[in-house]
Write a protein that holds these residues in place. Sequence first.
Motif, PDB file in Angstrom:
ATOM      1  N   GLY A 118      11.284   5.606   2.316  1.00  0.00           N
ATOM      2  CA  GLY A 118      11.828   6.701   3.111  1.00  0.00           C
ATOM      3  C   GLY A 118      11.448   8.073   2.606  1.00  0.00           C
ATOM      4  O   GLY A 118      12.197   9.033   2.762  1.00  0.00           O
ATOM      5  N   VAL A 119      10.268   8.155   1.971  1.00  0.00           N
ATOM      6  CA  VAL A 119       9.770   9.438   1.464  1.00  0.00           C
ATOM      7  C   VAL A 119       8.321   9.608   1.896  1.00  0.00           C
ATOM      8  O   VAL A 119       7.647   8.633   2.209  1.00  0.00           O
ATOM      9  N   PRO A 120       7.821  10.841   1.884  1.00  0.00           N
ATOM     10  CA  PRO A 120       6.398  11.039   2.159  1.00  0.00           C
ATOM     11  C   PRO A 120       5.553  10.438   1.033  1.00  0.00           C
ATOM     12  O   PRO A 120       6.018  10.315  -0.110  1.00  0.00           O
ATOM     13  N   VAL A 121       4.321  10.085   1.335  1.00  0.00           N
ATOM     14  CA  VAL A 121       3.429   9.468   0.348  1.00  0.00           C
ATOM     15  C   VAL A 121       3.312  10.331  -0.898  1.00  0.00           C
ATOM     16  O   VAL A 121       3.345   9.820  -2.018  1.00  0.00           O
ATOM     17  N   TRP A 122       3.215  11.645  -0.725  1.00  0.00           N
ATOM     18  CA  TRP A 122       3.025  12.536  -1.875  1.00  0.00           C
ATOM     19  C   TRP A 122       4.221  12.513  -2.827  1.00  0.00           C
ATOM     20  O   TRP A 122       4.101  12.876  -3.986  1.00  0.00           O
ATOM     21  N   LYS A 123       5.396  12.059  -2.358  1.00  0.00           N
ATOM     22  CA  LYS A 123       6.591  12.068  -3.210  1.00  0.00           C
ATOM     23  C   LYS A 123       6.778  10.758  -3.985  1.00  0.00           C
ATOM     24  O   LYS A 123       7.623  10.672  -4.869  1.00  0.00           O
ATOM     25  N   LEU A 124       5.983   9.742  -3.687  1.00  0.00           N
ATOM     26  CA  LEU A 124       6.135   8.450  -4.372  1.00  0.00           C
ATOM     27  C   LEU A 124       5.997   8.564  -5.885  1.00  0.00           C
ATOM     28  O   LEU A 124       6.738   7.926  -6.624  1.00  0.00           O
ATOM     29  N   GLY A 131       0.836  -1.198   0.000  1.00  0.00           N
ATOM     30  CA  GLY A 131       0.000   0.000   0.000  1.00  0.00           C
ATOM     31  C   GLY A 131       0.871   1.248   0.000  1.00  0.00           C
ATOM     32  O   GLY A 131       2.047   1.199   0.367  1.00  0.00           O
ATOM     33  N   GLU A 132       0.294   2.355  -0.406  1.00  0.00           N
ATOM     34  CA  GLU A 132       1.045   3.612  -0.516  1.00  0.00           C
ATOM     35  C   GLU A 132       1.732   4.012   0.799  1.00  0.00           C
ATOM     36  O   GLU A 132       2.922   4.325   0.783  1.00  0.00           O
ATOM     37  N   PRO A 133       1.014   4.018   1.937  1.00  0.00           N
ATOM     38  CA  PRO A 133       1.687   4.432   3.175  1.00  0.00           C
ATOM     39  C   PRO A 133       2.854   3.508   3.548  1.00  0.00           C
ATOM     40  O   PRO A 133       3.927   3.976   3.944  1.00  0.00           O
TER      41      PRO A 133
END
Length: 103
Positions: free
Chosen positions: A35-41, A26-28
């Motif tokens: 090691g990045v925020p979800v928005w940066k994936l 899953g995204e989270p």
Amino acid sequence: GPALVATVSGALRSLLRLAGAPPGMGEPELAREVGVPVWKLKSVRAQLRRWTPRELADAALLLAEADVQMKGGHEGAGLDPIQKRAVLERALLTIATREREAT
């Protein structure tokens, strides 16, 4: 100098973690793994598509060697600051201008 190596190495580690992440996460969970925020994936995925596994490995080795040389190890013993900068620039240019292998 070292701060730039750390920044580039961090970005490269994110790419390597994403490349090695198990499918179906899953995204989270994936964001934590990478090691990045979800928005940066989305951005990291787009960057990863521009690399082959071999290119990632080669870039990691180049950065590690440049880091060692800049800290005075291997062939870096006795380098002055200008020479250390040249080592870093050469590694970054090699990575940035890498040629795609024929597939």
